[in-house]
Write a protein that holds these residues in place. Structure first.
Motif, PDB file in Angstrom:
ATOM      1  N   LEU A 312       0.946  -1.148  -0.327  1.00 59.18           N
ATOM      2  CA  LEU A 312      -0.091  -0.336   0.097  1.00 59.18           C
ATOM      3  C   LEU A 312       0.653   1.202   0.132  1.00 59.18           C
ATOM      4  O   LEU A 312       1.039   2.207  -0.879  1.00 59.18           O
ATOM      5  N   ILE A 313       2.099   1.841   1.329  1.00 61.21           N
ATOM      6  CA  ILE A 313       2.424   2.388   1.133  1.00 61.21           C
ATOM      7  C   ILE A 313       3.913   2.982  -0.195  1.00 61.21           C
ATOM      8  O   ILE A 313       3.779   3.882  -0.342  1.00 61.21           O
ATOM      9  N   LEU A 314       4.778   1.605  -0.605  1.00 65.00           N
ATOM     10  CA  LEU A 314       5.272   1.971  -1.501  1.00 65.00           C
ATOM     11  C   LEU A 314       5.444   1.163  -2.627  1.00 65.00           C
ATOM     12  O   LEU A 314       6.068   1.663  -3.705  1.00 65.00           O
ATOM     13  N   PRO A 318       1.889   4.913  -4.565  1.00 66.21           N
ATOM     14  CA  PRO A 318       3.265   5.980  -5.250  1.00 66.21           C
ATOM     15  C   PRO A 318       2.093   5.809  -7.114  1.00 66.21           C
ATOM     16  O   PRO A 318       1.666   6.728  -8.147  1.00 66.21           O
ATOM     17  N   ILE A 319       1.715   4.522  -7.126  1.00 62.62           N
ATOM     18  CA  ILE A 319       1.363   3.848  -8.594  1.00 62.62           C
ATOM     19  C   ILE A 319      -0.043   5.915  -8.272  1.00 62.62           C
ATOM     20  O   ILE A 319       0.311   5.927  -9.577  1.00 62.62           O
ATOM     21  N   LEU A 338       3.719  13.704  -1.674  1.00 60.13           N
ATOM     22  CA  LEU A 338       2.147  13.227  -1.987  1.00 60.13           C
ATOM     23  C   LEU A 338       1.664  10.990  -1.333  1.00 60.13           C
ATOM     24  O   LEU A 338       1.214  11.066  -0.946  1.00 60.13           O
ATOM     25  N   SER A 339       2.641  10.765  -2.234  1.00 59.31           N
ATOM     26  CA  SER A 339       3.516   9.289  -2.118  1.00 59.31           C
ATOM     27  C   SER A 339       3.649   8.863  -0.735  1.00 59.31           C
ATOM     28  O   SER A 339       2.797   8.084  -0.375  1.00 59.31           O
ATOM     29  N   TRP A 340       4.064   9.834  -0.236  1.00 59.10           N
ATOM     30  CA  TRP A 340       4.434   9.023   0.814  1.00 59.10           C
ATOM     31  C   TRP A 340       3.264   9.543   2.448  1.00 59.10           C
ATOM     32  O   TRP A 340       3.215   9.202   3.060  1.00 59.10           O
ATOM     33  N   ALA A 341       2.600  10.348   2.089  1.00 58.42           N
ATOM     34  CA  ALA A 341       1.586  11.216   2.929  1.00 58.42           C
ATOM     35  C   ALA A 341       0.203  10.997   3.000  1.00 58.42           C
ATOM     36  O   ALA A 341      -0.844  11.502   3.317  1.00 58.42           O
ATOM     37  N   GLY A 342       0.389  10.373   2.200  1.00 62.28           N
ATOM     38  CA  GLY A 342      -1.187   9.477   2.279  1.00 62.28           C
ATOM     39  C   GLY A 342      -1.372   8.495   2.918  1.00 62.28           C
ATOM     40  O   GLY A 342      -1.714   7.196   3.418  1.00 62.28           O
TER      41      GLY A 342
END
Length: 498
Positions: A312-314, A318-319, A338-342
């Motif tokens: 989910l995180i990595l 990001p996709i 934005l990917s990391w802060a979800g």
């Protein structure tokens, strides 16, 4: 006698939970851990499977409290969000809130199918449950951090508007699992109805609430915040009864209300800020009570939870971010952030109660794994957001929270009011002496707060960036004053030259 002791015991526990909850917010900032983790921890320790102080396993009650808390949190988040900022990131935020959730759901569904050994439909259900970022978590973590305004606004707008999408997908997939011959066309129509009518009703209720708050003349100023909150609850209920998205309606209504001229605006904002904190404490504690550590921290749940969290995180997030924001003006570093802060928070846990109430076979497993994914997301992502922002060069000017609140005169009670304005580098009057500023008629600067100190305004006092001005202005001059203060330095110089 026994009944009185039971009631007193319950009230004592409620008081202790609130006190502990408030104190944990202080420790969370020092420990670098999101407060929601500590709230959940309190629930886990106090619950049936912990010390046993509060035996609790009522899924329906937890779901009701969770939805009520989400209404309050979304309402407060919308009130404090600047509409102009949201407009500037409306397209990418909506893309993340819709297409981003669908992409996340699809990627996680493949992983859930393999890791949890469930059917494809159940895999998509799990993906939908964890598919949205959480407004409560995002609002709480971003507060006080000097994340660049564009990025912060994108995250807040996304988290405030993607809950309806995740809820729609979750409920729809449960129906597909339970109904023998589902109508896919009906589900598609339901989606457009929920989002379209939800948005429309949110706008209409926001306008109605603003007019009502300003027109009504209440005997006590303390009733105005309650009146505003009542409109939030009414907005959700009416919208939900009509089969549309109540959460989306509440957020849009709050945006309209918060960006309008209101009677006792500061009182409404402060009340809802405090009430939203109380809702967070209650919600996360109740969700912690609902979980059983003996079931949650088993090797099976932890291994599967770590695997799904990793994907989910990595991978999934990001996709979703990179595909949802193509050609929307975001740099590589901004997309990485934005990917990391979800962050995932209360919404996935609340959504995980829907399969349990529906009686689906794998619902207990889903709940425990979702709970573990949320804890992992909050601990890993929530505690490193500010570090990531600094490393990626996405920190802006430090946010200054005014330590003082002045609302001696309200627009509903007199023909003038005292407004609060924070000066920045682009403000038209920055660097000018008070005597040289051509203020509109009936305008007087009463006080200046500079670096936490009170400055008495004099004719030769210069306005500098970071000053907080308290200005007495008549109703008829307020619009002109706002236009002057919000115009840029370049525009102001051009007007003076003309």
């Amino acid at each position: 006698m026994f009944a009185e002791i039971t009631i007193d015991y319950f009230i004592l526990l409620a008081a202790l939970l609130l006190i502990i909850g408030v104190l944990t917010t202080k420790f969370s900032s020092r420990l670098g851990v999101p407060a929601l983790i500590l709230f959940i921890l309190v629930g886990l320790i106090a619950g049936s499977d912990g010390l046993g102080f509060i035996p609790f396993d009522n899924v329906k009650t937890a779901q009701l409290i969770g939805i009520l808390a989400l209404i309050i949190i979304l309402f407060e988040g919308g009130l404090s969000t600047k509409l102009a900022t949201v407009r500037s990131v409306a397209v990418p935020s909506l893309s993340l809130a819709t297409l981003g959730v669908i992409i996340t759901t699809a990627v996680v569904a493949v992983a859930a199918k393999l890791i949890l050994n469930v059917s494809w439909m159940e895999g998509f259900l799990f993906g939908a449950i964890v598919g949205s970022t959480d407004a409560a978590a995002v609002f709480a973590v971003l507060k006080g951090h000097n994340i660049r305004e564009k990025i912060g606004a994108t995250l807040e707008a996304e988290s405030g508007s993607n809950d309806p999408m995740a809820m729609f997908l979750t409920i729809s997939l449960i129906e597909l699992l339970l109904v023998d011959n589902p109508s896919y066309l009906l589900l598609i129509g339901s989606f457009f109805w929920q989002m379209g009518i939800g948005g429309l009703l949110g706008y209409l209720f926001g306008k109605l609430a603003t007019i009502s708050i300003n027109k009504i003349n209440l005997d006590s100023s303390g009733l105005y915040p309650v009146f505003a909150l009542a409109f939030a609850l009414l907005t959700y209920c009416i919208t939900a009864i009509l089969g549309a998205s109540g959460l989306l309606a509440v957020y849009i209504a709050a945006l309209i209300i918060g960006n309008s001229e209101l009677t006792y605006k500061q009182s409404i904002f402060k009340f809802n800020e405090g009430f939203a904190w109380m809702a967070q404490i209650l919600m996360f504690t109740i969700l912690g009570l609902l979980a059983f550590p003996s079931q949650l921290f088993t090797w099976e749940v932890m291994i599967k939870g770590f695997g799904l969290s990793f994907i989910l995180i990595l991978i999934a997030r990001p996709i979703a971010v990179f595909l949802s924001t193509i050609k929307m003006g975001y740099s590589l570093n901004e997309k990485i952030f934005l990917s990391w802060a979800g962050l995932r928070g209360a919404v996935p846990i609340v959504l995980a109660t829907f399969p349990m109430i529906a009686g689906l076979e794998n619902s207990p497993l889903f709940f425990n794994v979702v709970f573990f994914v949320v804890i992992t997301s909050a601990l890993i992502q929530g505690s490193t957001i500010s570090v990531f922002a600094e490393k990626l060069g996405l920190t802006g000017a430090k946010r200054v929270e005014p330590p003082y609140s002045l609302e001696l005169v309200s627009i509903g009670k007199a023909n003038a009011e005292i407004i609060e304005f924070e000066v920045n580098e682009e403000t038209s009057i920055t660097g000018m002496s008070l005597k040289d500023i051509m203020f509109p008629k009936d305008v007087l600067i009463n006080a200046i707060i500079r670096s936490g100190n009170l400055i008495t305004p004099q004719g030769d006092t210069k306005i500098i960036a970071g000053d907080i001005l308290y200005i007495l202005v008549s109703k008829k001059s307020k619009k002109q004053l706002n236009e002057m203060l919000n115009s840029s330095i370049q525009n102001h110089k051009g007007e003076m030259q003309q």
